[in-house]
Design an enzyme around this catalytic site. Structure first.
Site, mmCIF file in Angstrom:
data_model
loop_
_atom_site.group_PDB
_atom_site.id
_atom_site.type_symbol
_atom_site.label_atom_id
_atom_site.label_comp_id
_atom_site.label_asym_id
_atom_site.label_seq_id
_atom_site.Cartn_x
_atom_site.Cartn_y
_atom_site.Cartn_z
ATOM 1 N N SER A 57 -14.872 -30.040 9.874
ATOM 2 C CA SER A 57 -15.616 -30.866 8.929
ATOM 3 C C SER A 57 -16.012 -32.190 9.604
ATOM 4 O O SER A 57 -16.674 -32.174 10.635
ATOM 5 C CB SER A 57 -14.778 -31.084 7.667
ATOM 6 O OG SER A 57 -15.487 -31.763 6.674
ATOM 7 N N ASP A 107 -21.391 -22.536 2.611
ATOM 8 C CA ASP A 107 -21.124 -23.971 2.731
ATOM 9 C C ASP A 107 -22.403 -24.755 2.439
ATOM 10 O O ASP A 107 -23.408 -24.605 3.136
ATOM 11 C CB ASP A 107 -20.639 -24.273 4.145
ATOM 12 C CG ASP A 107 -20.102 -25.693 4.312
ATOM 13 O OD1 ASP A 107 -20.403 -26.556 3.465
ATOM 14 O OD2 ASP A 107 -19.394 -25.934 5.310
ATOM 15 N N HIS A 149 -17.388 -24.809 1.837
ATOM 16 C CA HIS A 149 -16.949 -25.675 2.932
ATOM 17 C C HIS A 149 -15.450 -25.582 3.167
ATOM 18 O O HIS A 149 -14.990 -25.674 4.309
ATOM 19 C CB HIS A 149 -17.342 -27.121 2.627
ATOM 20 C CG HIS A 149 -17.033 -28.070 3.747
ATOM 21 N ND1 HIS A 149 -17.597 -27.955 4.996
ATOM 22 C CD2 HIS A 149 -16.195 -29.142 3.807
ATOM 23 C CE1 HIS A 149 -17.139 -28.915 5.787
ATOM 24 N NE2 HIS A 149 -16.288 -29.645 5.094
#
Length: 374
Positions: free
Chosen positions: A149, A320, A353
């Protein structure tokens, strides 16, 4: 405000002064980290993990802290990141409130909390601080650098700014620049915090705390961490058993609302609001293209092409929306443009995500197979 430091956390003192990418400097700063496994005689089996916005350095349980970590199923003996083979280091980002120096830390010059007097924080600063930890452990080159991330941004910045510090790289649901959608979401999160009267221009306390702003910021984040497909499959239109109260006609009615509320309330007192603001903005500012030219129209691929790495893997989830799959595909493409051996892998996970945290059936083998190949 209280810093939230897990037991067993170690600390590395940064050089003093520590210059910041956008100006200013820190004195007496530190970075929190934890380790697993043993460093071999040649110091060649080290892996560094750099994290997303909110995690601490406690990625997995160990002797000094048996509590499960945020990547417990990924990291440990016999797991995809096998600590019987690898010496693993996970750092808490500079600017956080989990042991590393940030806005919630005491400014040694004043004896007071930094709050908004903390220098402007960039992903580049987070990367430079992580590199200092690696060198402080006597590691000349990492076997692999793993970034998740926001950590995917940090990892790319580290590779570009500290060439040769890592031999290989796994970029997990990361990106080389912030996209407008993600910037918009994070902007709303920061606005929710800043518009809470209790935020008080960063001068809140335990007794007067911007709880509503943090709750709203966290809810917005959680919504984007998972996919619409998962929200539907998990909650549907199931309603709560309780009836709406006459004094609260627009209160919670659906189970998904109750889930978001519970998730937010567990988070708000466990993360400092000013740290959240600083780290969030650092992600919006990040653009790898800026490191290779002043031309605002320069393609980010050329920035990626300046990185030198033996082998890389960029992976992400098809669902995502926060760091969409095309960003991981772009990372692999840009690295290949620079002559690097880089693979892109899109995983058909329904969990958005957060898939890299929960979908071990897909992400575990992908990461494990890459590490087995190096």
């Amino acid at each position: 405000m209280t810093e939230f430091i897990p037991p067993g956390t170690r600390f590395h003192a940064l050089p003093s002064p520590f210059p910041m990418h956008r100006g200013g400097e820190l004195h007496g700063a530190r970075v929190a980290y934890e380790t697993w496994g043993r460093l071999d005689a040649k110091r060649g089996n080290a892996i560094l993990i750099v994290t997303g916005l909110s995690p601490d350095a406690h990625a997995a349980s160990h002797a000094d802290n048996p509590e499960p970590g945020w990547w417990e199923r990924m990291l440990g003996p016999g797991k995809p990141i096998d600590t019987d083979r690898w010496f693993v280091v996970c750092v808490n980002s500079l600017g956080s409130c989990k042991g590393s120096t940030g806005p919630a830390s005491v400014d040694p010059a004043t004896g007071q909390l930094y709050r908004l007097d903390f220098p402007a924080l960039s992903i580049e600063d987070v990367a430079d601080a992580a590199a200092e930890v690696v060198r402080g452990l006597g590691i000349e080159q990492l076997a692999c650098l793993i970034g998740n991330s926001m950590g995917g941004m940090t990892a790319l910045s580290l590779l570009l700014r500290h060439p040769g510090l890592a031999r290989t790289h796994i970029n997990v649901s990361g990106s080389a620049q912030a996209l407008p959608f993600s910037i918009a979401i994070r902007s709303l999160q920061r606005e929710a915090i800043r518009l809470d009267p209790a935020w008080n221009n960063g001068h809140y306390s335990e007794d007067s705390y911007p709880e509503s702003g943090m709750r709203m910021a966290r809810k917005l984040g959680v919504i984007t961490y998972r996919s619409a497909l998962e929200w539907h499959g998990r909650f549907g239109r199931v309603r709560l058993d309780t009836d709406l109260r006459d004094d609260d006609p627009f209160g919670m009615e659906f189970e998904v609302e109750s889930y978001l509320e519970g998730h937010a309330r567990r988070f708000v007192r466990r993360f400092d609001p000013n740290c959240y603001l600083y780290l969030s903005r650092s992600m919006d500012w990040f653009d790898l293209a800026e490191h290779v030219s002043d031309d605002a129209h320069l393609c980010v691929l050329r920035g990626l092409a300046h990185i030198r790495i033996d082998k890389a893997l960029a992976i992400g989830a098809t669902t995502d929306i926060l760091f969409p799959l095309q960003q991981q595909e772009q990372i692999a493409e840009g690295l290949r443009l620079g002559g690097n051996d880089a693979e892109f892998l899109g995983l058909d996970s329904p969990q958005g995500h957060d898939a890299f945290l929960v979908d071990m059936e897909r992400f575990g083998p992908a990461i494990g197979d890459f590490l087995d190949s190096i």
